[in-house]
Design a protein around this motif. Structure first.
Motif, short mmCIF file in Angstrom:
data_model
loop_
_atom_site.label_atom_id
_atom_site.label_comp_id
_atom_site.label_asym_id
_atom_site.label_seq_id
_atom_site.Cartn_x
_atom_site.Cartn_y
_atom_site.Cartn_z
N ILE A 83 0.92 -1.55 -0.14
CA ILE A 83 -0.18 0.03 0.08
C ILE A 83 1.04 1.70 0.13
CG2 ILE A 83 -2.04 -0.98 1.32
CD1 ILE A 83 -1.46 -0.01 3.72
N SER A 84 0.11 2.30 -0.58
CA SER A 84 0.99 3.87 -0.01
C SER A 84 -0.09 4.83 -0.71
CB SER A 84 2.39 3.77 -1.41
OG SER A 84 1.37 3.62 -3.01
N ASP A 85 1.18 5.90 -0.39
CA ASP A 85 0.51 7.20 -0.88
C ASP A 85 -1.05 7.53 -0.12
OD1 ASP A 85 1.89 8.18 -3.40
OD2 ASP A 85 1.28 5.93 -3.60
N LEU A 86 -1.06 7.72 1.24
CA LEU A 86 -2.01 7.68 2.31
C LEU A 86 -2.12 9.36 2.32
CD1 LEU A 86 -4.10 6.31 3.83
CD2 LEU A 86 -3.26 6.74 6.25
N HIS A 87 -1.30 10.10 1.98
CA HIS A 87 -0.96 11.26 1.96
C HIS A 87 -2.31 11.92 3.16
CE1 HIS A 87 1.64 12.04 -1.47
NE2 HIS A 87 0.41 11.46 -2.09
N ALA A 88 -1.60 11.13 4.42
CA ALA A 88 -3.46 11.28 5.53
C ALA A 88 -2.76 12.86 5.82
CB ALA A 88 -2.39 10.85 6.68
N TYR A 89 -3.98 13.30 6.23
CA TYR A 89 -4.17 15.21 6.88
C TYR A 89 -4.47 16.06 6.09
CZ TYR A 89 -4.70 11.79 10.43
OH TYR A 89 -5.53 10.22 11.02
N ALA A 90 -4.17 15.59 4.54
CA ALA A 90 -3.24 17.56 3.74
C ALA A 90 -5.25 17.05 3.45
CB ALA A 90 -3.05 16.26 2.61
N LYS A 91 -4.75 18.79 2.68
CA LYS A 91 -6.05 19.34 2.46
C LYS A 91 -7.21 18.49 2.27
CE LYS A 91 -7.87 23.89 0.45
NZ LYS A 91 -8.00 25.46 0.27
N GLY A 92 -7.88 18.71 1.99
CA GLY A 92 -9.48 17.50 1.50
C GLY A 92 -9.98 15.94 1.21
N TYR A 93 -8.00 15.61 2.30
CA TYR A 93 -7.83 14.56 3.19
C TYR A 93 -9.64 13.40 3.05
CZ TYR A 93 -6.48 10.23 5.47
OH TYR A 93 -6.38 9.03 6.01
N ALA A 94 -9.50 12.75 2.13
CA ALA A 94 -11.04 11.79 2.38
C ALA A 94 -10.30 10.01 2.78
CB ALA A 94 -10.99 12.06 0.65
N GLY A 95 -9.06 9.86 3.05
CA GLY A 95 -8.64 8.62 3.40
C GLY A 95 -9.81 7.93 4.64
N ASN A 96 -10.70 7.13 3.89
CA ASN A 96 -11.02 5.89 4.88
C ASN A 96 -10.21 4.63 5.84
OD1 ASN A 96 -13.01 4.13 6.38
ND2 ASN A 96 -14.55 4.77 4.73
N LEU A 97 -9.61 4.90 6.74
CA LEU A 97 -8.86 4.30 7.56
C LEU A 97 -9.06 3.00 7.74
CD1 LEU A 97 -6.74 6.56 9.72
CD2 LEU A 97 -6.00 5.35 7.39
N ASP A 98 -10.48 2.56 9.05
CA ASP A 98 -10.89 2.07 8.56
C ASP A 98 -11.62 0.97 7.48
OD1 ASP A 98 -10.93 2.23 11.69
OD2 ASP A 98 -13.43 3.35 11.69
N LYS A 99 -12.14 0.68 6.40
CA LYS A 99 -11.66 0.34 5.38
C LYS A 99 -10.95 -0.15 4.36
CE LYS A 99 -14.13 0.55 0.71
NZ LYS A 99 -15.64 1.37 0.08
N ILE A 100 -9.71 0.86 4.42
CA ILE A 100 -8.85 0.05 3.78
C ILE A 100 -7.95 -1.03 4.98
CG2 ILE A 100 -6.16 1.27 3.36
CD1 ILE A 100 -6.57 3.52 3.25
N LEU A 101 -8.53 -0.72 6.79
CA LEU A 101 -8.00 -1.73 7.58
C LEU A 101 -8.54 -2.76 7.28
CD1 LEU A 101 -6.15 -2.58 10.15
CD2 LEU A 101 -8.00 -1.82 11.41
N ARG A 102 -9.75 -3.26 6.03
CA ARG A 102 -11.00 -4.26 6.26
C ARG A 102 -9.88 -4.65 4.62
NH1 ARG A 102 -14.53 -0.92 8.38
NH2 ARG A 102 -15.59 -0.82 6.06
#
Length: 302
Positions: A83-102
Motif C-alpha cells: 500500500i502507498s500514498d495515503l497523504h494523511a491529513y492533507a487539505k481535502g483528505y478523504a482517507g477511510n482508514l477503517d475501510k483500508i484496514l479491512r
C-alpha cells in the motif's frame, strides 16, 4: 381555408399540412436538443460525482503472481500486500482508514509493505490525536513475516515524525538498507528499501550485485528502474504516480511526478519486474478519474 383546417376532414390541404407538421417537426428537433443537452448535463454531473466522491473510497485489489527460480521453496504462496500514498491529513483528505484496514487484512498478507507518502508535504504538523490514529491503523495490520516501509517524497518534510509513527506501529523503516527475511527455515529473500532517489545524491551500492538471492526493492518512485544497471533487484514495488489520478482521453494523466514512464500496473524490464500501485489517496487536487485507488496483492511462486 376553414374547411381545409377542419380536423374532421379526411384530407388536409398542402399548405395546412406543412404548417401543422412543420411546427411538429420543429418541436421534435427542440425536444431532441433538450434531451441531448439534459443527458450531457446528467452524465457530466455523474462523472464529476464519481471523480470527486465515489472513486476516492473505491479501493481496488490489483492481484499479481511473481514467479522466480531465485525464490526459496519456503516462500511458495507467500503473499505480499503493498500500500502507498495515503497523504494523511492533507487539505481535502478523504482517507477511510477503517475501510483500508479491512481491505488489507482480508488479503491475509504474510508481508506488508508501505511504499511511501504516509503524510502529505502540504499537511500541517500532525496533532497527537492524528499521530495516534495513524499509528493505531498501521499497528492493526497483521503480517506475520513483518511490516516494512520506505519514505516518500511527501514524507521528507516531516521525516522524524513519520519515523516515530512507524516505530509506534511495529514497522521497520528501511532507509537505503537491505535486510534478510526468512520464512521459518531455509534461505531468505532480500528486502531493500530506498529513500527517494535524488540524481547524484543516492548511492545504490547498498543493493549489491549478483548476490544469487531474490531481491525485492521498495522505491517510492518507479523512475529508479531506469537507473538500475548491475544492482541486484528482481522485483521492484513503487507508488507515487497515483496512476495519473485523472486520466483524460487524448491528454493523458493530469497528475505527474517523475518521468511517468511507468504509471500503473506490471512491467517486465529485462530480467526485472516492476509493479506500480495507484496508491490510496490524492494529492494537489482531490479527484480521481480512470485511476481508482488500489493496493497490490502479490503471490510469490518459486
Amino acid at each position: 381555408m376553414e374547411d381545409a383546417c377542419n380536423p374532421f376532414l379526411p384530407f388536409l390541404s398542402e399548405r395546412s399540412y406543412n404548417r401543422i407538421y412543420g411546427r411538429s417537426s420543429v418541436m421534435r428537433k427542440k425536444l431532441t436538443i433538450i434531451g441531448v443537452l439534459s443527458a450531457l448535463i446528467i452524465a457530466s454531473y455523474l462523472i464529476w460525482l464519481d471523480a470527486s466522491v465515489w472513486s476516492l473510497h473505491r479501493y481496488h485489489i490489483q492481484s499479481h503472481v511473481v514467479q522466480s527460480a531465485q525464490l526459496p521453496e519456503t516462500f511458495e504462496n507467500v503473499r505480499i500486500v503493498f500500500i502507498s500514498d495515503l497523504h494523511a491529513y492533507a487539505k481535502g483528505y478523504a482517507g477511510n482508514l477503517d475501510k483500508i484496514l479491512r481491505t488489507v487484512n482480508r488479503q491475509a498478507p504474510d508481508i506488508l509493505i508501505f511504499g511511501g507518502d504516509l503524510v502529505d508535504e502540504k499537511a500541517s504538523i500532525l496533532t497527537e490525536d492524528q499521530i495516534n490514529e495513524l499509528s493505531n491503523f498501521l499497528k492493526l495490520i497483521d503480517a506475520p513475516l513483518g511490516k516494512f516501509a520506505v519514505l516518500g517524497l511527501d514524507d521528507l518534510p516531516q521525516a522524524d515524525l513519520v519515523r516515530q509513527i512507524y516505530q509506534l506501529s511495529d514497522f521497520e523503516l528501511l532507509e537505503n538498507q537491505v535486510l534478510d527475511i526468512y520464512n521459518t527455515t531455509g534461505n531468505p529473500i532480500r528486502l531493500a528499501g530506498l529513500t527517494p532517489y535524488l540524481e547524484g545524491q543516492t548511492d545504490l551500492k547498498f543493493l549489491g550485485k549478483d548476490t544469487g538471492s531474490f531481491t525485492l526493492l521498495i522505491s517510492a518512485l518507479p523512475d529508479i528502474v531506469s537507473r538500475l544497471t548491475e544492482q541486484d533487484a528482481d522485483l521492484i514495488l513503487s507508488g507515487s504516480t497515483h496512476g495519473g489520478q485523472v486520466n483524460l482521453p487524448w491528454i493523458g494523466p493530469m497528475y505527474k511526478v517523475g518521468d511517468m514512464l511507468h504509471i500503473s500496473g506490471k512491467f517486465k524490464i529485462g530480467d526485472r519486474t516492476l509493479i506500480v500501485s495507484n496508491g490510496l489517496a490524492t494529492s494537489e487536487f482531490d479527484y480521481r478519474l480512470f485511476a481508482d485507488p488500489n493496493l497490490l496483492s502479490i503471490r510469490l511462486i518459486p
